[in-house]
Scaffold this active site. Sequence first.
Site, PDB file in Angstrom:
ATOM      1  CB  CYS A 116      51.026   8.172  -4.448  1.00 12.64           C
ATOM      2  SG  CYS A 116      51.165   9.936  -4.034  1.00 12.64           S
ATOM      3  CG  HIS A 160      47.469   8.893  -2.008  1.00 11.67           C
ATOM      4  ND1 HIS A 160      48.717   8.375  -1.758  1.00 11.67           N
ATOM      5  CD2 HIS A 160      46.728   7.867  -2.508  1.00 11.67           C
ATOM      6  CE1 HIS A 160      48.725   7.088  -2.076  1.00 11.67           C
ATOM      7  NE2 HIS A 160      47.525   6.761  -2.537  1.00 11.67           N
ATOM      8  CG  HIS A 190      46.858   3.337  -4.040  1.00 11.90           C
ATOM      9  ND1 HIS A 190      46.687   4.108  -2.914  1.00 11.90           N
ATOM     10  CD2 HIS A 190      46.464   2.070  -3.670  1.00 11.90           C
ATOM     11  CE1 HIS A 190      46.212   3.379  -1.923  1.00 11.90           C
ATOM     12  NE2 HIS A 190      46.071   2.147  -2.352  1.00 11.90           N
TER      13      HIS A 190
END
Length: 379
Positions: free
Chosen positions: A294, A342, A354
């Site tokens: 990520c 994240h 993402h």
Amino acid sequence: MPSHRKPRTRIRTATPAVGITTAALASVSLLAQSASAAPGAPGPTVEEVQRKVDDLYRQAGTATEKYNQAKESADLQRTKTDALLDRVARGTARLNDTRRVLGSYAAEQYRTGGMASTMTLMLADDPQTFFDQNQLMKQLTGREEQALRSFETERAANAKQRAEASRSLARLTASQESLRTGKRDVQAKLAAARTLLSTLTAQEKARLAALEKAKEDEARRKAEELAARQAAAKKAADAAAAARKPSSGSTGTGSTSPSSPSSSTKADKALAFARAQMGKPYVWGAVGPSSYDCSGLTQAAWRAAGVDLPRTTWDQVNVGTRVATADLRPGDLVFFYDDISHVGMYIGDGMMIHAPHPGAYVREESIYYMPIYGSVRPA
């Protein structure tokens, strides 16, 4: 908006057996429920499995950021150690050159019946002792005295550099061990998730897919609500700007807050890069070009726009301008979970691009799919 206090990110140094056992307990605990239950007793529900798998993926995400941090630290320490060792090598070469010069002086004095013994003493392990004996120093020529002083200075500097290089090597070893520990931690949590999913029957997997779709639908509904609010805010701001005349340099709220052409261009470039990565696999620790995790994706996207971001989510969240969810603009970074493990890039209308988790691919998704921690605008 919650506080952006940076979480503790010290790498765990548990032994491999402890790290793997701890992570494996996450899946084994549910499996044990059905194994130890009386015949006919219900095992874990699909909902429980879904929550446990989601939690394991989140834990793996946190472990991935710890791995990324350890790798960055190890890389920096390796560069520093290499530079120190190069300095030591160069210092040793200079020291040997000076030693040869002093040796030639000693040979010359010996041939002329001079101070060979004194020069031998001067080249001993502690020549500073003899520097303090002025009667000896007075007998040296200017060039000999300078050579001796240079020798002592270079020897002291070389000893200091060697000690610093030794400490740097020790720190590098510690960073590399943290790296190995982090890698084991990620792999153990992902193995636990795979083990848990492998216990499901075909019917349970279908039920799990239905629950996942329901979760996605709810997240998309919230994204559409945000898009509607942002559109209404823009419409109101445009109307207010028209009433004040364009020359007044109007400003709005929410998604309509002004931005310079430069920052808008950078965000556009970052978004274009992120979109070009769609469909590439998530691989923990990866920074492209064929796969990403990520924070590796957001770092690479903004680098393509000429903006250098740190490697981990914990550092990226502290770069740029903080923005509320209602004020998000395309290109902004949205962070998730209380441990900020994240990150995704906002593309507008409540959606983001993402790299989700292992087994998934870079994709568009609602920012409400996971609990939002906060957002920043890098440019």
